[in-house]
Design a protein around this motif. Structure first.
Motif, mmCIF file in Angstrom:
data_model
loop_
_atom_site.group_PDB
_atom_site.id
_atom_site.type_symbol
_atom_site.label_atom_id
_atom_site.label_comp_id
_atom_site.label_asym_id
_atom_site.label_seq_id
_atom_site.Cartn_x
_atom_site.Cartn_y
_atom_site.Cartn_z
ATOM 1 N N ARG A 125 0.827 -1.204 0.000
ATOM 2 C CA ARG A 125 0.000 0.000 0.000
ATOM 3 C C ARG A 125 0.858 1.249 0.000
ATOM 4 N N SER A 126 2.094 1.137 0.468
ATOM 5 C CA SER A 126 2.898 2.334 0.678
ATOM 6 C C SER A 126 3.843 2.666 -0.475
ATOM 7 N N ILE A 127 4.128 1.699 -1.343
ATOM 8 C CA ILE A 127 4.989 2.023 -2.482
ATOM 9 C C ILE A 127 4.112 2.518 -3.628
ATOM 10 N N PRO A 128 4.271 3.764 -4.049
ATOM 11 C CA PRO A 128 3.479 4.255 -5.184
ATOM 12 C C PRO A 128 3.735 3.386 -6.413
ATOM 13 N N ASN A 129 2.693 3.168 -7.198
ATOM 14 C CA ASN A 129 2.852 2.216 -8.302
ATOM 15 C C ASN A 129 3.874 2.657 -9.344
ATOM 16 N N PHE A 130 4.072 3.996 -9.472
ATOM 17 C CA PHE A 130 5.085 4.405 -10.462
ATOM 18 C C PHE A 130 6.496 4.093 -9.979
ATOM 19 N N VAL A 131 6.693 4.157 -8.648
ATOM 20 C CA VAL A 131 7.994 3.765 -8.112
ATOM 21 C C VAL A 131 8.183 2.262 -8.287
ATOM 22 N N PHE A 132 7.140 1.537 -7.956
ATOM 23 C CA PHE A 132 7.209 0.082 -8.066
ATOM 24 C C PHE A 132 7.461 -0.334 -9.516
ATOM 25 N N ALA A 133 6.757 0.313 -10.435
ATOM 26 C CA ALA A 133 6.940 0.003 -11.858
ATOM 27 C C ALA A 133 8.389 0.244 -12.270
ATOM 28 N N ALA A 134 8.936 1.400 -11.843
ATOM 29 C CA ALA A 134 10.311 1.724 -12.222
ATOM 30 C C ALA A 134 11.284 0.706 -11.651
ATOM 31 N N LEU A 135 11.063 0.318 -10.387
ATOM 32 C CA LEU A 135 11.966 -0.647 -9.768
ATOM 33 C C LEU A 135 11.885 -2.008 -10.454
ATOM 34 N N ILE A 142 12.068 -4.772 -21.519
ATOM 35 C CA ILE A 142 12.097 -3.537 -20.743
ATOM 36 C C ILE A 142 10.825 -2.740 -20.939
ATOM 37 N N ALA A 143 10.376 -2.631 -22.164
ATOM 38 C CA ALA A 143 9.194 -1.821 -22.426
ATOM 39 C C ALA A 143 8.535 -2.286 -23.720
ATOM 40 N N LEU A 144 7.602 -1.477 -24.188
ATOM 41 C CA LEU A 144 6.844 -1.707 -25.415
ATOM 42 C C LEU A 144 5.832 -2.842 -25.273
ATOM 43 N N TRP A 145 4.978 -2.922 -26.267
ATOM 44 C CA TRP A 145 3.841 -3.827 -26.204
ATOM 45 C C TRP A 145 4.020 -4.873 -27.282
ATOM 46 N N ASP A 146 4.562 -6.026 -26.865
ATOM 47 C CA ASP A 146 4.849 -7.038 -27.867
ATOM 48 C C ASP A 146 4.622 -8.409 -27.249
ATOM 49 N N GLY A 147 3.394 -8.835 -27.259
ATOM 50 C CA GLY A 147 3.083 -10.166 -26.769
ATOM 51 C C GLY A 147 2.940 -10.231 -25.267
ATOM 52 N N PHE A 148 2.573 -11.444 -24.790
ATOM 53 C CA PHE A 148 2.210 -11.617 -23.387
ATOM 54 C C PHE A 148 3.361 -11.286 -22.437
ATOM 55 N N SER A 149 4.592 -11.707 -22.809
ATOM 56 C CA SER A 149 5.700 -11.522 -21.869
ATOM 57 C C SER A 149 5.928 -10.043 -21.558
ATOM 58 N N SER A 150 5.613 -9.175 -22.509
ATOM 59 C CA SER A 150 5.798 -7.751 -22.234
ATOM 60 C C SER A 150 4.685 -7.202 -21.354
ATOM 61 N N SER A 151 3.655 -7.998 -21.133
ATOM 62 C CA SER A 151 2.565 -7.500 -20.280
ATOM 63 C C SER A 151 2.746 -7.931 -18.829
ATOM 64 N N ILE A 152 3.745 -8.791 -18.573
ATOM 65 C CA ILE A 152 3.874 -9.335 -17.213
ATOM 66 C C ILE A 152 4.267 -8.257 -16.204
ATOM 67 N N LEU A 153 5.353 -7.523 -16.500
ATOM 68 C CA LEU A 153 5.797 -6.508 -15.542
ATOM 69 C C LEU A 153 4.758 -5.413 -15.331
ATOM 70 N N PRO A 154 4.192 -4.831 -16.400
ATOM 71 C CA PRO A 154 3.152 -3.827 -16.147
ATOM 72 C C PRO A 154 1.983 -4.390 -15.341
ATOM 73 N N THR A 155 1.616 -5.641 -15.608
ATOM 74 C CA THR A 155 0.518 -6.231 -14.840
ATOM 75 C C THR A 155 0.875 -6.297 -13.363
ATOM 76 N N LEU A 156 2.102 -6.747 -13.080
ATOM 77 C CA LEU A 156 2.531 -6.830 -11.676
ATOM 78 C C LEU A 156 2.505 -5.452 -11.025
ATOM 79 N N ALA A 157 3.060 -4.461 -11.744
ATOM 80 C CA ALA A 157 3.121 -3.110 -11.190
ATOM 81 C C ALA A 157 1.713 -2.598 -10.899
ATOM 82 N N LEU A 158 0.806 -2.896 -11.808
ATOM 83 C CA LEU A 158 -0.567 -2.417 -11.686
ATOM 84 C C LEU A 158 -1.331 -3.190 -10.609
ATOM 85 N N ALA A 159 -0.976 -4.475 -10.429
ATOM 86 C CA ALA A 159 -1.739 -5.333 -9.519
ATOM 87 C C ALA A 159 -1.381 -5.099 -8.062
#
Lengths: 308, 336, 349
Positions: free
Chosen positions: A138-148, A162-179
Motif C-alpha cells: 500500500r505504501s509504495i506508489p505504483n510508479f515507483v514500483f513500476a520503475a523498480l 524492458i518496455a513496449l507492447w509485444d506479446g504476453f511476456s511484455s505485459s507481465i511486468l506492467p501487470t505486476l506493477a498495476l496489480a
C-alpha cells in the motif's frame, strides 16, 4: 430486482449526462484552442475553426456534441488531423483493457489467498509476513514500483522485455506493477473479513459437525468472507485506471492511459473530453455491475430484493 | 474420605462477608481516549512511525531557513554527481563512481559537497528532496483540513437533517464519486494553470467524500441513541448538539479516516507531478523528482532511489500510524 | 449401576492470557450415564461452556489442558488426534449451540447444511442424504421440509432455526448430545417447545444429553441429574429432586432463591450479592466464601471436599462437616426442605 436495475441505469445515464455537459462547458471556458495561436494567420484560423465547428453559437456546438456522443462520435482530434476520437480510442483501448483485467485478476486472486492465509494463521509469523507485505504494497506508489521492477527484472536481470507492447511476456511486468495496490487492499480486506467469519458461531457449528480445518475454510469460511470483497471492486477499478496512466508511461505501452497524458500535454481537448467520458462510463458501469453482482451472490440481499 | 479430616471448633467461627466492597471496580477507570492512547503506545510500529514523521516534518520545516543549497540553482558543470559526504572515503558517499572521482574531474571546488548528489541540471538533490517533502506534507495538511471541514460537516448535516436534504446530498456524493478524481484534476488543470492551486482544488472537490460518507453513517446511528434524544427533548439547538454530543462521539471515526486520507493525498500529488500535470518546473516535488529519476534510472539509479525512499517512508509511516490509530480507537477491528 | 457412557475425571483447563493463566476449569469430575440428561448449571464464566467444549475437542487455541481425562468408549478424548476428533464430532458426539440466529451459515441452503454431517461421516449419496435431511427436519418440526430445503437461514424464524440446528446435531444419531444453553436466546414460549422437542428426540434416538444452562427453571423440565458449577468447579450434584428440594451448598441456595416461583410470596427478586472470583488468582479456600452469608473461618483457608449426602448427591461445603454448626436456612430453602421431607418421609426416618 429488474426495477432496481432500471432505476440505477437511469441514474447512471443522468450522471454521465452531467459529466459530459460539465466537461463540455469547462472546455469552452478555456481561453483558447491550439488554433488561435497568434502565429497562425487569421484566415487559416477561420478555416480550422470552421472545420471543427467552432464558429457555431455555443448552444449549437453543445447540441452537436451531445448528439454526437449518443452516436458514439466524440469529434476529431486536434493533434492528429483527420482522426476521430472514437477511432483513436478504439486503436488504443486493447492493451489498456488487457492490462486492467489481468491486473484485477492477479490482484484479487493473490490478495484473497494472502488475506485468507493470514487470517487462518492469525497471530503467527505467516500473518505478520502477510501483513507487512500488504502494508508495504500500500505504501509504495505504483510508479515507483513500476520503475523498480523495470530496473531490476528487465534491465539488470534481463528476465522480461524492458518496455513496449509485444506479446504476453511484455505485459507481465506492467501487470505486476498495476496489480500491487489492488493486491494489498484485497489482502487487508480479506484478512479482516476472514478473521470475523472464522470467529463466527456457524464456523464453530461446522467444526462440531466433524469438518477438518480445511473443509471448514473451503465449504463455509471462503464463500462468506469473499462476498463482501465484491464491494471493493469499484474503488479498485479507480486505482487501476489511475495506475494505468503511469504504468503505461513507464513501460511505453500504447494504451489510453498514455494517450490521455499525451493529450493533456498537447491540449488535445476533444480527446481529453472523450477519454473523460469514457473513464466515467467505465467507472459507473463497474459500480453498477458490482452492486447487481452483490445482490446476486449474497442470498440475504437476493431474496429480500425479490420480496420487494 | 472427607470425614477423616480433623478440624478444631474455631474453624467454624462465622465470618462476616462484605459484598459491597467486591462490587467496587478494582482498576482505575480510563476514559475512552486515555484507553486508546494507552493502546496506541503499546503499538511499536505506530509509535516509531509517529516519531519518524515528527523528525521528517521538523527537518523539512527547519530547512526552509537552513537549506543546504538553493534547490533550483543549476550548475551544468556538475551534472549527475554521485553523493559525497565531506572527506569520508566510504563507497557510495565518497563522490566516486566507477573508479572515477567525479568531483575532481568536474572541478568541484574543495569544500562543496552534495550529500545526495546532483541531478541532470546539477541541482542539489538533498535540497530538492527537502522541498518535495515539504510539498507532500503541505498537501497532507490540506487534505486533513478539507476532510475535517467539508467532509465532517457535509456528513453531519446530511445524516442529521435526513429526508430530502439527505437524499440530495447523497446524490451529489454519488455523482462526485462516479467521476474518477483524476478527471476532476484534469478539468481543474485545464481551467486553471497546472500547479498547486489546481491540485488543491481537486482535493477540495473530491478528497472529503469518504469522510462525509462515514460521518453520515455514524451520525445516523448516533441520532437514534438515547443521549442525543435526551438533548433534543431538552431543546438544545442543532449546532450545540453537533458540537457537544456528535463530534466527540464521531472523533474516533474522524481521526482514523483523516489518517487514511493523508497517504492517499500524498500519493495523489506525487502521481500528478509524476505524469507531468502537477507542480510545474522548476519547483521540486517528490513526483517530479521521481519522474526525472526514472528517465536516468538505468545510468544513475540513486536519483530515483533517494526520492523513492522518502515517499515510501512517508507513506509507510502514515499507513502504519493510521493502522495503529484504528486498532487503538476501534480495538474490535483487529484483535477479535 | 446403569452403564456410564462418558466419564470426566480431574479435568483442569487453563487459558493463557497476557495477565497470566486463567484457571477456567479447576478439578471437574462427573459421569454421564446412557440415556440420561445431565444439566450443568452455573452463571456466566463458571466454566460450564468450557467443559462441554473440551468434550467436543473444540477449545480455543489459547487453552491448555493441565490434567485430567475424558473417557468415552474406552478412549480418552483429550488424547485423540485431530483426525480422530473429526471422526467423532458430529457423529458420536454432537452439539447444539446457543444462538440460532448466528449458528447457521447464512450463505448455504439449509438442506445442504443439515445433510453435511451425514455426507462427512458416511458414504451415502447426496440424494439420499438430502432425503434423510428432510426426514430429520420433519422430526424436529419443520413440516414443509421438502419445499424448504433450498431456503436460506434468514428465511426462518428463531425457533425454526434452532430446530434446524437440532436437526444437524441429531442426523447421525449421536450417543451424546451437548446442548449449550439452547434456549437462552429464544422467547419463553419457544423455549418450552424446544425443551419438549429435545425430550422427545432423546426418546426416539436414545441419546444422552448434557444440558448447559444458567437458568435452574429450565432444568426442572428436562434433566435427570444436575451439577452446579461455580468458579470452575462443580460444587454440588444430585438428582433433580435432591438439588431442588434438599440442596446443601449455600451457592445452590442462592440460585434457588433467585429463581422466581409461583409459590413464593415475596415481592422482591433475590440476587446473590457480590461478583464471582477472578480466576487468574482463585481464592485459597472455598471460592464462594467471599459472597457467602454463611461463610466460616475454614472456608477462607481450605477448599471443602465433597461430602456425600446420598449415593447420588454430594456437595462441597464445610457446612456438611460433622462438627460444623447448624445454620438458620433462608425461608425459601426451608420451604423446599419441608416439601422434601413430606415427599421422602420414609427415607428420613
Amino acid at each position: 430486482m429488474v426495477k432496481y436495475i432500471l432505476k440505477r441505469i437511469g441514474f447512471l445515464l443522468l450522471t454521465l449526462f452531467l459529466v459530459a455537459s460539465i466537461t463540455f462547458f469547462l472546455m469552452k471556458l478555456l481561453p483558447g484552442t491550439p488554433f488561435n495561436n497568434p502565429k497562425i494567420p487569421a484566415a487559416q484560423q477561420a478555416i480550422l475553426a470552421k472545420q471543427y465547428g467552432l464558429d457555431l453559437p455555443l448552444w449549437q456546438q453543445y447540441v452537436n456534441y451531445m448528439v454526437g456522443i449518443v452516436h458514439g462520435n466524440f469529434g476529431e482530434s486536434y493533434q492528429f488531423a483527420g482522426q476521430t476520437v472514437s477511432y483513436l480510442i478504439s486503436t488504443r483501448i486493447g492493451p489498456s483493457l488487457q492490462l486492467g483485467v489481468q491486473a484485477m485478476i492477479v490482484g484479487t486472486l493473490l490478495g484473497i489467498l494472502l488475506g485468507a492465509i493470514a487470517a487462518i494463521r492469525k497471530n503467527t509469523w505467516v500473518d505478520a509476513v502477510a501483513t507487512i507485505f500488504a502494508i508495504i504494497g500500500r505504501s509504495i506508489p505504483n510508479f515507483v514500483f513500476a520503475a523498480l521492477l523495470q530496473f531490476w527484472l528487465a534491465y539488470k536481470m534481463n528476465l522480461f522485455p524492458i518496455a513496449l507492447w509485444d506479446g504476453f511476456s511484455s505485459s507481465i511486468l506492467p501487470t505486476l506493477a498495476l496489480a500491487m495496490a489492488p493486491l494489498a487492499n484485497t489482502a487487508r480486506f480479506m484478512r479482516t473479513e476472514m478473521v470475523d467469519v472464522l470467529n463466527s458461531d456457524y464456523i464453530e457449528l461446522a467444526k462440531s459437525k466433524g469438518e477438518s480445518q480445511w473443509q471448514v475454510v473451503a465449504k463455509h469460511a471462503m464463500r462468506n468472507s469473499m462476498i463482501p470483497i465484491v464491494t471493493i471492486i469499484g474503488p479498485m477499478a479507480v486505482d487501476l485506471m489511475l495506475g494505468s496512466l503511469v504504468v503505461e508511461n513507464v513501460f511505453a505501452i500504447p494504451g489510453i492511459g498514455q494517450q490521455f497524458v499525451q493529450s493533456i500535454t498537447t491540449n488535445d481537448y476533444p480527446v481529453i473530453m472523450g477519454l473523460t467520458i469514457l473513464y466515467s462510463v467505465m467507472l459507473t458501469v463497474v459500480i453498477l455491475v458490482v452492486d447487481v453482482l452483490y445482490g446476486i451472490i449474497d442470498p440475504r440481499i437476493r431474496l429480500s430484493g425479490e420480496g420487494n | 474420605m472427607a470425614d477423616n479430616i480433623k478440624l478444631g471448633a474455631d474453624a467454624f467461627k462465622h465470618v462476616q462477608v462484605n459484598t459491597a466492597e467486591q462490587e467496587k471496580i478494582a482498576a482505575p477507570s480510563l476514559t475512552f481516549t486515555q484507553d486508546a492512547i494507552r493502546r496506541l503506545k503499546q503499538n511499536k510500529a505506530a509509535l516509531i512511525s509517529f516519531w519518524v514523521l515528527v523528525v521528517i516534518a521538523v527537518v523539512a520545516i527547519v530547512t526552509i531557513w537552513f537549506s543546504p543549497a538553493d534547490p533550483n540553482a543549476q550548475h551544468l558543470a556538475y551534472q549527475h554527481l554521485p553523493p559525497k559526504w565531506g572527506g569520508l572515503d566510504i563507497p557510495f558517499v565518497n563522490g566516486v563512481r566507477k573508479g572515477v572521482d567525479l568531483y575532481a574531474t568536474n572541478h568541484v571546488p574543495k569544500g562543496t559537497y552534495f550529500l545526495l548528489g546532483t541531478d541532470y541540471l546539477g541541482r542539489d538533490m538533498l535540497s530538492r528532496i527537502l522541498v518535495g517533502t515539504r510539498v507532500s506534507l503541505f498537501i497532507a495538511f490540506l487534505a486533513t483540513f478539507f476532510d475535517l471541514t467539508i467532509g465532517v460537516f457535509y456528513g453531519i448535516i446530511s445524516g442529521w437533517k435526513g429526508g430530502l436534504t439527505d437524499t440530495i446530498m447523497q446524490r451529489v456524493i454519488e455523482i462526485i464519486s462516479s467521476v474518477p478524481n483524476l478527471v476532476v484534476v484534469i478539468l481543474m488543470l485545464l481551467v486553471f494553470k497546472p500547479g498547486l492551486t489546481s491540485i488543491i482544488l481537486a482535493i477540495a472537490m473530491t478528497g472529503w467524500v469518504t469522510m462525509a460518507r462515514l460521518v453520515r453513517a455514524q451520525t445516523l446511528q448516533l441520532k437514534d441513541q438515547e443521549f442525543i434524544l435526551a438533548a433534543r427533548t431538552l431543546g438544545e439547538s442543532g449546532s450545540k448538539i453537533a458540537f457537544k454530543h456528535l463530534i466527540p462521539n464521531l472523533s474516533s471515526t474522524i481521526i482514523i479516516q483523516t489518517m487514511f486520507t493523508i497517504p492517499t493525498a500524498i500519493f495523489f500529488e506525487a502521481f500528478l507531478s509524476y505524469i507531468g500535470i502537477g507542480l510545474p518546473a522548476p519547483t521540486a516535488s517528490l513526483g517530479t523528482l521521481l519522474s526525472d529519476g526514472q528517465k536516468v534510472l538505468q545510468i544513475y539509479p540513486s536519483e530515483l532511489v533517494f526520492p523513492a525512499i522518502i515517499i515510501v517512508v512517508l507513506m509507510l509511516a502514515f499507513n502504519l500510524l493510521a493502522d495503529g490509530l484504528r486498532d487503538a480507537f476501534d480495538p474490535r477491528s483487529n484483535n477479535r | 449401576m446403569t452403564d456410564t457412557i462418558l466419564s470426566v475425571k480431574d479435568l483442569q483447563i487453563d487459558f493463557k492470557t497476557f495477565a497470566g493463566p486463567v484457571h477456567a476449569i479447576r478439578d471437574v469430575s462427573f459421569d454421564l450415564k446412557r440415556g440420561e440428561t445431565l444439566a450443568i448449571v452455573g452463571e456466566s464464566g463458571s466454566g460450564k461452556s468450557v467443559t462441554v467444549r473440551s468434550i467436543m475437542g473444540l477449545l480455543a487455541n489459547n487453552s491448555k489442558i493441565v490434567t485430567g481425562e475424558i473417557m468415552y468408549n474406552g478412549a480418552d478424548i483429550l488424547k485423540k488426534t485431530k483426525r480422530q476428533l473429526n471422526a467423532m464430532r458430529g457423529n458420536d458426539v454432537a452439539m447444539i449451540f446457543q444462538d440460532p440466529m448466528t449458528s447457521l451459515d447464512p450463505t448455504m441452503p439449509i438442506g445442504k447444511q443439515v445433510a453435511e454431517p451425514l455426507l462427512l461421516h458416511t458414504k451415502i449419496s447426496k440424494k439420499k442424504a438430502l432425503a434423510e435431511a428432510v426426514r430429520v427436519l420433519k422430526l424436529v418440526g419443520i413440516q414443509d421440509a421438502e419445499e424448504r430445503l433450498k431456503d436460506y437461514p434468514h428465511q426462518f424464524s428463531g425457533g425454526q432455526r434452532q430446530r434446524i440446528v437440532i436437526a444437524i446435531a441429531i442426523i447421525n444419531h449421536p450417543q451424546i448430545l451437548l446442548a449449550d444453553e439452547p434456549t437462552t436466546a429464544l422467547d419463553v414460549t419457544i423455549q418450552a417447545q424446544i425443551i419438549h422437542l429435545l425430550k422427545e428426540i432423546q426418546q426416539k434416538i436414545d441419546t444422552s444429553i448434557i444440558f448447559i444452562t444458567h437458568d435452574l427453571g429450565v432444568v426442572a423440565g428436562i434433566a435427570d441429574r444436575v451439577a452446579v458449577m461455580y468458579a470452575g468447579k462443580i460444587i454440588e450434584y444430585g438428582t433433580v429432586d435432591e438439588i431442588f428440594y434438599n440442596a446443601q451448598h449455600p451457592y445452590t441456595w442462592g440460585l434457588l432463591e433467585a429463581m422466581p416461583t409461583l409459590e413464593t410470596d415475596t415481592d422482591r427478586l433475590y440476587a446473590i450479592p457480590g461478583t464471582p472470583p477472578d480466576l487468574l488468582d482463585p481464592p485459597k479456600g472455598d471460592a464462594f466464601a467471599p459472597r457467602n452469608p454463611f461463610a466460616m473461618q475454614i472456608d477462607l483457608e481450605q477448599q471443602p471436599p465433597f461430602f456425600q449426602v446420598s449415593p447420588t448427591h454430594a456437595a462441597a461445603t464445610w457446612l456438611l462437616y460433622p462438627g460444623a454448626p447448624k445454620v438458620e436456612l433462608p425461608p425459601e430453602i426451608k420451604r423446599r426442605r419441608e416439601i422434601w421431607n413430606s415427599k421422602y418421609a420414609t427415607k428420613e426416618a
